[in-house]
Design an enzyme around this catalytic site. Structure first.
Site, PDB file in Angstrom:
ATOM      1  CE1 TYR A 158     -10.334 -24.186  -2.174  1.00  0.00           C
ATOM      2  CE2 TYR A 158      -9.540 -26.040  -4.007  1.00  0.00           C
ATOM      3  CZ  TYR A 158      -9.253 -25.410  -3.283  1.00  0.00           C
ATOM      4  OH  TYR A 158      -8.168 -23.490  -3.262  1.00  0.00           O
ATOM      5  CE  LYS A 162     -10.272 -21.439  -5.395  1.00  0.00           C
ATOM      6  NZ  LYS A 162     -10.074 -20.481  -4.766  1.00  0.00           N
TER       7      LYS A 162
END
Ligand SMILES: NC(=O)c1ccc[n+]([C@@H]2O[C@H](COP(=O)([O-])OP(=O)(O)OC[C@H]3O[C@@H](n4cnc5c(N)ncnc54)[C@H](O)[C@@H]3O)[C@@H](O)[C@H]2O)c1
Length: 253
Positions: A158, A162
């Protein structure tokens, strides 16, 4: 907020709930008509958001597409432009979080998170750029995360997705600046949504996040609205390539 000239249109992905829904309503309050996107499974809540936009006196249009699927994204963007005539601003908000340590993470989880968060942002931007180039105007707001700057255990993929959005946005800003288009990121902190609750399952963990936040509280979706709407507005005409932390002071840079 800065009043938006009549007739402006924004597209918000992943807008059936949480941060995306709040931003879509914020843009409507600022004077945008809003094309709200989500996956077909979210039909009912997305249509409720369309009704909320209408109640604010603006036009809401539901557009179903998986942002990780190029053909669906192309069809969504073409359909939105055909229906509204223009897209002035896009908020790439759709995202997923699957947790797992680096040692145990299935390859499919890595791919799924990268596909929606990073590739999805790229696909939507790529589909919109010819239209924005033609009009010599555009506001691109990508929802990254403080997780892309710092991150937490079990979220390496994750965090990577990002960080990818931020790197993508910095280069995008340089490419599209001469065309009159800005591109920026918003990096939320711990926001109480369906996704945010993944970080808050244990009270001790939530308490630790609060203790590490200068404002001594968790964020609400509405906390992200002002910064996102600012970056989507004419007031941010000279702001581009930036990643703005909206985290109550967890990350101080
Ligand atoms: N909640 C937090 O603490 C937090 C912190 C930092 C960043 N963010 C980011 O903010 C954004 C919104 O998160 P949220 O907390 O509101 O999460 P959420 O899970 O409540 O909402 C995400 C939305 O995206 C939609 N979506 C998922 N996959 C999609 C796809 N392939 N195509 C289209 N739509 C899709 C979902 O259906 C949902 O409506 C995400 O990008 C997330 O990574 C959230």
């Amino acid at each position: 907020m800065t009043p938006t000239p009549n007739g402006r249109v924004a597209l918000v992905t992943g807008a059936s709930r949480g941060i995306g829904r709040a931003i879509a309503l914020g843009l409507a309050r600022d004077g945008f008509d809003v094309v709200v996107n989500d996956i077909e499974r979210q039909r009912e809540p997305l249509e409720a958001v369309v009704a909320e936009i209408a109640a604010l006196g603006r036009r809401g249009i539901a557009a179903f597409a998986d942002v990780a699927d190029r053909a669906q994204v192309q069809a969504m963007v073409a359909g939105a432009i055909a229906e509204t005539g223009r897209i002035d601003a896009v908020v790439n908000n759709a995202g997923i979080l699957i947790t797992g340590t680096v040692e145990e993470l299935p390859e499919q989880s890595w791919d799924a998170v990268m596909d929606v968060n990073a590739k999805g942002t790229f696909l939507v931007v790529q589909a919109l750029l010819p239209h924005m180039r033609e009009r010599g105007y555009g506001r691109i707001v990508n929802i990254a995360s403080i997780g892309g700057k710092h991150g937490a255990p079990e979220q390496a993929h994750y965090s990577a997705s990002k960080a990818a959005i931020m790197g993508f946005t910095r280069v995008l800003a340089q490419e599209v600046g001469p065309l009159g288009i800005t591109a920026n990121c918003v990096c939320p902190g711990i926001i109480v949504t369906d996704m945010g609750r993944t970080n808050l399952e244990e009270k001790a963990v939530a308490d630790r996040w609060i203790a590490n936040t200068a404002m001594r509280r968790l964020g609400q979706p509405e906390d992200v609205v002002g910064p996102a709407c600012f970056l989507a507005s004419d007031a941010a005409a000279f702001v581009t390539g930036q990643s703005l932390n909206v985290c109550g002071g967890i990350v101080l840079s």
